[in-house]
Design a protein around this motif. Structure first.
Motif, mmCIF file in Angstrom:
data_model
loop_
_atom_site.group_PDB
_atom_site.id
_atom_site.type_symbol
_atom_site.label_atom_id
_atom_site.label_comp_id
_atom_site.label_asym_id
_atom_site.label_seq_id
_atom_site.Cartn_x
_atom_site.Cartn_y
_atom_site.Cartn_z
ATOM 1 N N ARG A 80 0.846 -1.199 0.000
ATOM 2 C CA ARG A 80 0.000 0.000 0.000
ATOM 3 C C ARG A 80 0.877 1.243 0.000
ATOM 4 N NH1 ARG A 80 -2.696 -2.688 4.632
ATOM 5 N NH2 ARG A 80 -3.947 -4.305 3.630
ATOM 6 N N GLU A 120 -1.823 -2.274 -10.014
ATOM 7 C CA GLU A 120 -2.443 -2.369 -8.686
ATOM 8 C C GLU A 120 -3.117 -1.073 -8.273
ATOM 9 O OE1 GLU A 120 -0.005 -4.989 -5.779
ATOM 10 O OE2 GLU A 120 1.358 -4.559 -7.431
ATOM 11 N N CYS A 121 -3.070 -0.059 -9.137
ATOM 12 C CA CYS A 121 -3.571 1.267 -8.747
ATOM 13 C C CYS A 121 -4.368 1.892 -9.880
ATOM 14 C CB CYS A 121 -2.385 2.149 -8.359
ATOM 15 S SG CYS A 121 -2.865 3.772 -7.742
ATOM 16 N N GLN A 122 -5.521 1.289 -10.210
ATOM 17 C CA GLN A 122 -6.365 1.913 -11.223
ATOM 18 C C GLN A 122 -6.876 3.247 -10.703
ATOM 19 O OE1 GLN A 122 -6.560 0.978 -14.483
ATOM 20 N NE2 GLN A 122 -4.861 -0.196 -13.618
ATOM 21 N N GLN A 123 -7.151 3.288 -9.408
ATOM 22 C CA GLN A 123 -7.447 4.578 -8.770
ATOM 23 C C GLN A 123 -6.719 4.644 -7.438
ATOM 24 O OE1 GLN A 123 -11.617 4.440 -8.969
ATOM 25 N NE2 GLN A 123 -11.841 2.661 -7.653
ATOM 26 N N SER A 162 -7.474 5.078 -4.453
ATOM 27 C CA SER A 162 -7.962 4.366 -3.272
ATOM 28 C C SER A 162 -7.578 2.880 -3.289
ATOM 29 C CB SER A 162 -9.484 4.512 -3.164
ATOM 30 O OG SER A 162 -10.085 4.060 -4.358
ATOM 31 N N ASP A 163 -7.221 2.338 -4.461
ATOM 32 C CA ASP A 163 -6.806 0.922 -4.520
ATOM 33 C C ASP A 163 -5.597 0.658 -3.626
ATOM 34 O OD1 ASP A 163 -8.781 0.604 -6.376
ATOM 35 O OD2 ASP A 163 -7.443 0.447 -8.112
#
Lengths: 142, 413
Positions: free
Chosen positions: B184, B257-260, B262-263
């Motif tokens: 994260r 892993e990070c399309q947006q 908040s992912d």
């Protein structure tokens, strides 16, 4: 403090067997590749706080480890030539140097419960490092 | 740590001495980083140039190479990072027969273990890129950060000994980047100025790496307006890992892993802007306009076939300055393709040399610098200029176009 008084420092479980030796301490970092003259066994980078000092058979106490993936092989080479520290104590080790310590069978611990290890131990003190217990015992030099 | 019955058998030595050493090594490292068990890996990549392995390390691997076939073969496909000596071209660089012999011994030992000598740090462009969620054990910080960030694979920085252990057991301790909680975002950066060329992407990675500055920080980057090419993001990642020991980053809307935001929990973090001053400050520390250039190097990472074509096109119709050397490092597979396409010939007609299976900073950079009198080194790689300061060079940074114009002029244009 009397000369036979001992201090116990708790740390995270580490790597290697129990060893005893004389501490060499600095609030600086450690790179096997760029800080050392590995043939002479001394700190060689002029800007390093321990520049010119021998690390052979010492218990090194430093802040953190730097350097890339290559340094994992280097502790083993240093130890095979008999020009290595007995142990390295860090506030925070990095993964590469921990892997290097495991290959070299060199004691290494980090993450001390009582704070900054470079302030908790002084150069010249006798130190016993027990990695499997996560314990370091410090006694003043005689 | 919990061990499966097979892992326990390895630990008791029932599967040979090499695997027993390997799993004991993994238990020690795993305990230090609070791993609860081992995770199977699909591939291993080992960094092991002879300069860093040393004579003792080569002997260590040679001992395993003497074991019976069933005891010495690696358990999963295992490939290698660049070599330290291009055995087809080392004497002219000032590398010694001793260096070449150490290299020959190490290659022979690796081959007996079943290791595939790919000799590349761009395996994700040339061999077999890992998939999203794929657990691997990779060496070379540039390989790891690309595989984690761009492919979505899962790897820690595995130093040579740990990569060797992973090859022998087919597993690695499950800590760090193998766990969701370490993937994260912990730092959030906003980019306003779009990078234009390979050097710019490297500089952006360097600035973020320097700010993040730790193995356990995960940057998420916002404001990138188009998906970069594989070469562009390769330079960004390699520089970030070099300046920050960073093994993973995300780009919002671009990396898998990070399309947006908040992912990766990025919306909870305070955003820090990457300013024009940040970019200019990094470039300024590697500026040397008007200075004589001793050697121009394209490496770190090795060049893709597309970069080889770019360099070759820029070399055509020009001549290297008599007092400047010019080196290009690429993977053995790319070398063959570039040869077939006439790119190597174009670079050699210019006066340069293409090396195969090496990367400049891993090939006894200090010794070859001294042997050739190289001090001022020019490159478009933000990674290499960071590393070589520690090896007695005065490195400078320029775009690929300006590097080649400088090589022609003999001074930084």
């Amino acid at each position: 403090m009397s000369s036979n008084q001992q201090r116990e420092l708790k740390c995270h479980i580490g790597i290697g067997d129990t060893v005893t030796g004389e501490a060499l301490v600095a609030d600086d970092n450690f790179s096997a590749r760029y800080d050392l003259d590995r043939i002479k066994g001394i700190f060689s980078r002029p800007q390093h706080a321990l520049a010119g000092k021998s690390y052979v058979d010492k218990i090194l106490v430093l802040n953190t480890a730097k350097g890339g993936v290559a340094s994992a092989w280097m502790l083993y080479e240093m130890k095979s030539r008999g020009l290595a520290p007995k142990a390295i104590l860090f506030n925070a080790a990095n993964t590469i140097l921990a892997q290097g310590a495991a290959l070299a069978d060199m004691a290494m611990v980090d993450r001390f419960a009582d704070g900054d290890v470079t302030q908790l131990i002084k150069t010249g003190e006798m130190v016993t490092v027990n990695p499997s217990e996560g314990l370091v015992i410090v006694s003043q030099s005689s | 740590m919990r061990l499966s019955p097979e892992e326990q058998a390895m630990h008791r030595g029932e599967m040979g001495k090499a695997r027993q050493w390997a799993i004991e090594h993994q238990l020690q490292v795993g305990r230090m980083f609070d791993a609860e068990d081992l995770v199977p890996v699909s591939q291993v990549h080992m960094m092991a140039d002879p300069e860093s392995v040393g004579g003792a390390g080569v002997e260590f691997v040679e001992e395993f190479a003497e074991l019976p076939e069933t005891e010495r073969r690696v358990a999963v496909p295992m490939i290698t990072d660049p070599r330290g000596v291009d055995l087809t071209y080392y004497d002219p660089l000032g590398q010694t027969e001793d260096m070449a012999n150490l290299e020959r011994r190490f290659i022979a030992a690796c081959q007996k273990l079943g290791i595939i000598m790919t000799d590349t740090c761009i395996n994700y462009q040339t061999i077999m890129p890992p998939l999203l969620g794929d657990h691997v054990a990779y060496g070379d910080t540039g390989v790891v950060i690309y595989s984690n960030s761009v492919c979505g694979a899962r790897s820690n920085f595995e130093g040579g000994p740990s990569a060797l252990a992973a090859g022998l057991t087919g597993r690695t301790p499950r800590y760090g980047l193998h766990l969701d909680k370490h993937r994260r975002a912990t730092r959030r950066y906003v980019v306003r100025q779009q990078p234009k060329d390979l050097m710019d992407w490297g500089v952006l990675g360097a600035v973020i790496g320097r700010k993040a500055g730790s193995y356990w920080e995960v940057p998420v980057v916002e404001g990138i307006e188009r998906p970069p090419t594989s070469d562009e993001i390769k330079h960004m990642g390699a520089a970030m890992a070099s300046y920050g020991s960073t093994p993973l980053f995300h780009i919002a809307g671009i990396t898998p892993e990070c399309q947006q935001l908040s992912d990766v929990d990025g919306q909870k973090l305070a955003a820090e802007e990457i300013t024009p001053d940040d970019i200019a400050g990094l470039r300024q520390s590697f500026g040397a306009k008007g200075e004589k250039v001793d050697v121009v190097v394209f490496a770190a990472p090795q060049l893709s076939i597309v970069e080889m074509q770019m360099v070759a096109d820029l070399c055509r119709g020009r001549k290297l300055h008599a007092e400047t050397d010019f080196l290009v490092c690429t993977a053995p597979t790319v070398y063959q393709d570039a040869k077939r396409m006439g790119f190597n010939q174009a670079i050699e007609n210019f006066g340069g040399k293409v090396l195969q299976g090496t990367c400049f900073y891993q090939q006894y950079a200090r010794e070859i610098g001294e042997a050739n009198g190289w001090t001022r080194l020019l490159s478009n790689s933000a990674k290499i200029v960071n590393i070589l300061g520690g090896y007695g060079y005065q490195p400078a940074l320029a775009t690929m176009e300006d590097c080649i114009a400088s090589a022609e002029a003999g001074k930084v244009v």
